[in-house]
Design a protein around this motif. Structure first.
Motif, PDB file in Angstrom:
ATOM      1  N   UNK A 217      25.423 -14.435 -29.455  1.00 13.22           N
ATOM      2  CA  UNK A 217      25.307 -14.194 -28.022  1.00 13.22           C
ATOM      3  C   UNK A 217      24.284 -13.090 -27.796  1.00 13.22           C
ATOM      4  N   UNK A 218      23.995 -12.789 -26.534  1.00 20.79           N
ATOM      5  CA  UNK A 218      23.057 -11.728 -26.190  1.00 20.79           C
ATOM      6  C   UNK A 218      23.413 -11.186 -24.816  1.00 20.79           C
ATOM      7  N   UNK A 219      22.867 -10.040 -24.495  1.00 20.59           N
ATOM      8  CA  UNK A 219      23.137  -9.422 -23.193  1.00 20.59           C
ATOM      9  C   UNK A 219      21.992  -8.499 -22.836  1.00 20.59           C
ATOM     10  N   UNK A 220      21.945  -8.119 -21.565  1.00 21.95           N
ATOM     11  CA  UNK A 220      20.845  -7.314 -21.057  1.00 21.95           C
ATOM     12  C   UNK A 220      21.001  -5.821 -21.330  1.00 21.95           C
ATOM     13  N   UNK A 221      22.160  -5.397 -21.799  1.00 23.08           N
ATOM     14  CA  UNK A 221      22.410  -3.978 -21.968  1.00 23.08           C
ATOM     15  C   UNK A 221      22.286  -3.567 -23.433  1.00 23.08           C
ATOM     16  N   UNK A 222      22.285  -2.276 -23.661  1.00 22.26           N
ATOM     17  CA  UNK A 222      22.321  -1.729 -25.007  1.00 22.26           C
ATOM     18  C   UNK A 222      23.787  -1.625 -25.424  1.00 22.26           C
ATOM     19  N   UNK A 223      24.079  -2.037 -26.639  1.00 25.76           N
ATOM     20  CA  UNK A 223      25.468  -2.048 -27.094  1.00 25.76           C
ATOM     21  C   UNK A 223      25.620  -1.253 -28.383  1.00 25.76           C
ATOM     22  N   UNK A 224      26.731  -0.529 -28.473  1.00 27.97           N
ATOM     23  CA  UNK A 224      27.097   0.173 -29.701  1.00 27.97           C
ATOM     24  C   UNK A 224      28.433  -0.374 -30.173  1.00 27.97           C
TER      25      UNK A 224
END
Length: 297
Positions: A37-44
């Motif tokens: 999957x993917x998303x527009x935000x930065x993830x930790x």
């Protein structure tokens, strides 16, 4: 088909949406697979127990307790915990707009750093030492509790901790957020906002027959000035950035098994499928079909 999951998750508790979210995932025997999957935000993703496998594009990394994973905006990725492995990890996602008062940093994390991470094989997994593990654990648990309970002012509490985490990462040489950049850190905020409008225009018209000359006219800049500014800000030429962005979009669309390679190529502004395949292989090291097999297997 994979979708930008941030927009689904950040309002999971109902009420007003916020530019961040957090969650906790545990498994004892069943295992866990997030799926590509993917998303527009930065993830930790912060692991506190067990082991897992991080897959980013066509690469794999093993992670374990004490590791902090950085996932940049729009990166296709997956997290896998094998059956029978007890595991616990926390997911913290936020939009760089949280850092908007620091316009240069927000711009860097939203647009520049994802490119450099993708092109220079920038490490995404931080092995935290004992002291940093303790510090990160405290930050993540506090954010998790604030977000779960949502007492008055929790938005301010979460944002303040995000600033602390960002400062830690900014000063950590292993992260190298400004290791190979920095030309625009002294650029006035008004100029950064102007350039951000240029980038947004490119994103919105990605499927069209774009050229540096056309975009420079839209920005009301001379071609030479536009070319120099673009290279200084993005560390790529306009043409290279355009290919990077299109191939990144292709990665996201290849997760959808119902779309043909030709359809994806045409939707991204490539009139020649063979040329699209050539560019994809140049940037990703494998063909679109090979990439699709990896993410859909």
């Amino acid at each position: 088909m994979a979708t930008p999951v941030f927009e689904q998750n950040k309002n999971q508790n109902g009420g007003f949406e916020h530019p961040f979210y957090t969650g906790k995932l545990e498994t004892v025997t069943d295992g866990y697979h997030s799926g590509y999957h993917w998303h527009y935000h930065l993830e930790m993703i912060y692991f506190t127990k067990g082991e897992a496998i991080l897959e980013v594009g066509n690469g794999r990394k093993e992670v374990s307790a004490g590791d902090l994973i950085l996932i940049y905006p729009c990166e296709v990725h997956a997290v896998i915990v094998e059956k029978g492995v007890a595991s616990e990890h926390y997911v913290l996602g936020f939009d760089p707009e949280v850092l908007e008062p620091l316009s240069s940093l927000a711009f860097e994390l939203r647009y520049v750093r994802p490119i450099l991470a993708s092109l220079d094989a920038h490490p995404r997994v931080l092995r935290l030492n004992k002291e940093d593990h303790k510090r990160m654990n405290s930050w993540v648990m506090e954010i998790y509790d604030e977000y779960r309970n949502q007492h008055i002012g929790f938005e301010l509490a979460v944002t303040s901790i995000l600033y602390q985490i960002t400062l830690y990462l900014l000063r950590n040489p292993a992260v190298g957020w400004f290791r190979s950049s920095g030309d625009h850190r002294q650029v006035p905020p008004v100029h950064i906002r102007k350039f951000e409008q240029i980038i947004q225009y490119i994103h919105e018209h990605l499927h069209e027959d774009l050229s540096a000359s056309m975009v420079s006219q839209q920005a009301m800049l001379s071609y030479s000035h536009f070319a120099r500014l673009f290279k200084a800000m993005m560390h790529l030429s306009f043409t290279d950035y355009l290919h990077y962005l299109r191939i990144q979009r292709a990665e996201q669309q290849l997760v959808d098994s119902e779309r043909s390679i030709s359809e994806i190529a045409m939707a991204l502004g490539y009139n020649d499928t063979s040329y699209f395949i050539k560019m994809f292989k140049r940037l990703k090291g494998i063909s679109p079909n090979q990439y699709r097999k990896i993410v859909l297997q």
